[in-house]
Design a protein around this motif. Structure first.
Motif, mmCIF file in Angstrom:
data_model
loop_
_atom_site.group_PDB
_atom_site.id
_atom_site.type_symbol
_atom_site.label_atom_id
_atom_site.label_comp_id
_atom_site.label_asym_id
_atom_site.label_seq_id
_atom_site.Cartn_x
_atom_site.Cartn_y
_atom_site.Cartn_z
ATOM 1 N N GLY A 293 30.900 -59.212 0.354
ATOM 2 C CA GLY A 293 31.034 -58.142 -0.612
ATOM 3 C C GLY A 293 32.277 -58.096 -1.475
ATOM 4 O O GLY A 293 32.712 -57.002 -1.847
ATOM 5 N N SER A 294 32.889 -59.229 -1.829
ATOM 6 C CA SER A 294 33.995 -59.181 -2.794
ATOM 7 C C SER A 294 33.567 -58.472 -4.069
ATOM 8 O O SER A 294 34.320 -57.685 -4.645
ATOM 9 N N THR A 295 32.341 -58.750 -4.505
ATOM 10 C CA THR A 295 31.805 -58.073 -5.686
ATOM 11 C C THR A 295 30.894 -56.923 -5.307
ATOM 12 O O THR A 295 31.025 -55.810 -5.829
ATOM 13 N N THR B 66 29.021 -61.528 -10.836
ATOM 14 C CA THR B 66 30.116 -60.567 -10.670
ATOM 15 C C THR B 66 30.293 -59.697 -11.909
ATOM 16 O O THR B 66 30.577 -58.497 -11.803
ATOM 17 N N LEU B 67 30.084 -60.269 -13.106
ATOM 18 C CA LEU B 67 30.188 -59.467 -14.321
ATOM 19 C C LEU B 67 29.029 -58.485 -14.440
ATOM 20 O O LEU B 67 29.209 -57.342 -14.890
ATOM 21 N N SER B 68 27.836 -58.894 -14.020
ATOM 22 C CA SER B 68 26.671 -58.002 -14.077
ATOM 23 C C SER B 68 26.855 -56.805 -13.156
ATOM 24 O O SER B 68 26.614 -55.652 -13.547
ATOM 25 N N ILE B 69 27.287 -57.078 -11.944
ATOM 26 C CA ILE B 69 27.479 -55.996 -10.971
ATOM 27 C C ILE B 69 28.626 -55.090 -11.392
ATOM 28 O O ILE B 69 28.531 -53.860 -11.329
ATOM 29 N N ILE C 10 21.477 -50.305 -5.617
ATOM 30 C CA ILE C 10 20.769 -51.098 -6.631
ATOM 31 C C ILE C 10 21.457 -52.441 -6.836
ATOM 32 O O ILE C 10 20.821 -53.505 -6.807
ATOM 33 N N THR C 11 22.772 -52.435 -7.044
ATOM 34 C CA THR C 11 23.474 -53.705 -7.237
ATOM 35 C C THR C 11 23.506 -54.515 -5.946
ATOM 36 O O THR C 11 23.459 -55.751 -5.983
ATOM 37 N N GLY C 12 23.574 -53.845 -4.808
ATOM 38 C CA GLY C 12 23.514 -54.569 -3.537
ATOM 39 C C GLY C 12 22.194 -55.275 -3.349
ATOM 40 O O GLY C 12 22.131 -56.406 -2.841
ATOM 41 N N MET C 13 21.116 -54.622 -3.781
ATOM 42 C CA MET C 13 19.789 -55.217 -3.670
ATOM 43 C C MET C 13 19.658 -56.469 -4.517
ATOM 44 O O MET C 13 18.933 -57.399 -4.157
ATOM 45 N N ALA D 64 32.433 -53.599 -7.157
ATOM 46 C CA ALA D 64 31.595 -52.451 -7.528
ATOM 47 C C ALA D 64 32.382 -51.159 -7.409
ATOM 48 O O ALA D 64 32.354 -50.303 -8.303
ATOM 49 N N GLY D 65 33.114 -50.996 -6.317
ATOM 50 C CA GLY D 65 33.943 -49.810 -6.148
ATOM 51 C C GLY D 65 35.115 -49.779 -7.112
ATOM 52 O O GLY D 65 35.474 -48.726 -7.648
#
Length: 421
Positions: free
Chosen positions: A171-173, A361-364, A150-153, A178-179
């Motif tokens: 994918g830094s974020t 970045t804060l949203s993800i 979802i966040t990747g999308m 995310a991880g």
């Protein structure tokens, strides 16, 4: 055209193999940073994550991350359904080449699937030495199938962050932060290892059992990062791939150097674990902008990431009392945020915006934290997520797997490594 398509597609598949090697790197790093009584458990989790991750990403995650439709729902959630091997404009060689793509749908799926499993692997190290195996595996399956896609999308799948101009190259974020924030939520719910924090406020160091194994893991991860970032060019473009290799290398080197000096200033010792995590911090930091910064900027990004590592690890460990055996929250969470913000500072594209990067970045990070907290919290309420005290003392290798990582003998009531082999 077909020859160039073949070259591009082949590079994506080679890069996929590089990213696959990162799972061996994570396994070695995490195994080195834990006590020897929990090594089998770490290796088991890492073996299962890649297996679970690929299947769940195939069944649900891929379509969630790359929706075929549009509109409000697809812009925030994506599509449900199994990846269609026969359909899709780029699913086969002829169709992909005809429409100007650089790789087939098959290559896209397997490359992205490796990324998805990597995100869950980050959580594995942070919760090491005290989490029950089955709840963790259930968590990993749900996280890879739903939360990560979802966040990747939101960015890579053409969602709302892509519409705002947010940029995260590899994918830094989208992967690392995310991880990292999923790991933070899990660690908060799980609690620290037994004996880590005493009632008088004293912190007990619980060193890993094998620094050579941890170092091997970091070098494998550095090697794999050439595929992680280099493959994200999504073609074999000579200049693009070469630039990414250079910026990735410079940031990793700078991260190790900065962590070395910062740790020495703080602890007055040459701390190998900080240097290793500093290298990883530099790699995480450069991942968002590896294709869009200069060599000098890559060094600065890595240097700042390397400085962040000891400061962040001490903050979580000493002041927040959050027990993370491998430093995943600092390496992937904090440095992931820094790397994404750095795109808005050092990026060569004038359209990059610091504010947009901050929002993204804060949203993800927030979504990943809340999703992880909800998944792990539900599992905690239903089946419990922490092993009992005696199992933690004996070690999860015996308690969960009934085996040792090494040949052991019992002398004077204490298990010790034998000299054999």
């Amino acid at each position: 055209m077909e020859a160039m398509f073949t070259v591009n597609n082949l590079w994506i598949l080679v890069a996929t193999c590089f990213v696959f090697i990162m799972h061996l790197g994570f396994a070695a790093l995490e195994a080195g940073f834990v006590q020897r009584k929990n090594v089998v458990n770490i290796l088991f989790k890492n073996s299962m994550i890649i297996s679970i991750g690929l299947l769940t990403y195939y069944a649900i995650g891929y379509n969630l991350m790359y929706p075929s439709g549009d509109g409000m729902i697809a812009n925030f959630i994506g599509d449900l359904g199994v990846f269609d091997w026969a359909g899709g404009a780029t699913a086969d060689y002829a169709a992909a080449a005809e429409e100007g793509s650089t790789y087939t749908g098959y290559s896209d799926f397997i490359f992205q699937g490796m990324f998805a499993a990597t995100c869950a692997t980050i959580v594995s190290g942070a919760v090491a030495e005290r989490i029950k195996l089955v709840p963790f595996l259930i968590f990993a399956a749900i996280f890879v199938a739903i939360s990560y896609p979802i966040t990747g999308m939101w960015h890579w799948g053409g969602g709302w962050l892509a519409d705002r101009g947010f940029y995260d190259f590899a994918g830094s974020t989208l992967v690392h932060a995310a991880g990292g924030f999923a790991a933070l939520a899990a660690v908060i719910l799980l609690g620290p290892r037994r004996g880590k924090y005493k009632e008088n406020g004293q912190i007990t160091a619980i060193p890993g059992h094998s620094m050579p194994l941890a170092a091997i893991g970091v070098f494998l991860l550095w090697f794999g990062w050439y595929g992680f970032n280099g493959g994200s060019v999504l073609s074999a473009d000579a200049n693009g791939v070469s630039l990414v290799f250079v910026t990735t290398s410079l940031a990793a080197a700078a991260g190790g150097i900065a962590a070395f000096f910062t740790a020495y200033f703080m602890f007055k010792s040459y701390d190998l674990s900080m240097v290793l995590n500093g290298i990883l911090g530099g790699l995480v930091g450069i991942t968002a902008g590896a294709d869009s910064v200069t060599g000098g900027s890559a060094i600065l990004i890595g240097l700042i990431a390397g400085i962040i590592i000891p400061l962040s690890i001490v903050m979580f460990d000493k002041y927040l009392k959050i027990d993370d055996p491998v430093g995943a929250t600092s390496v992937h969470g904090v440095c992931g945020i820094w790397g994404t913000l750095a795109v808005g500072i050092f990026g060569t594209n004038p359209e990059f915006s610091f504010l947009t990067q901050l929002i993204g970045t804060l949203s993800i990070g927030a979504f990943s934290f809340l999703a992880s907290f909800a998944i792990m919290g539900t599992l905690k309420a239903i089946m419990g997520i922490r092993v009992d005290e005696m199992e933690e003392i004996k070690g999860l290798d015996i308690g969960e797997h009934d085996m040792h990582a090494y040949t052991l003998s019992k002398e004077d009531g204490v298990f010790q490594l034998t000299a054999e082999n």
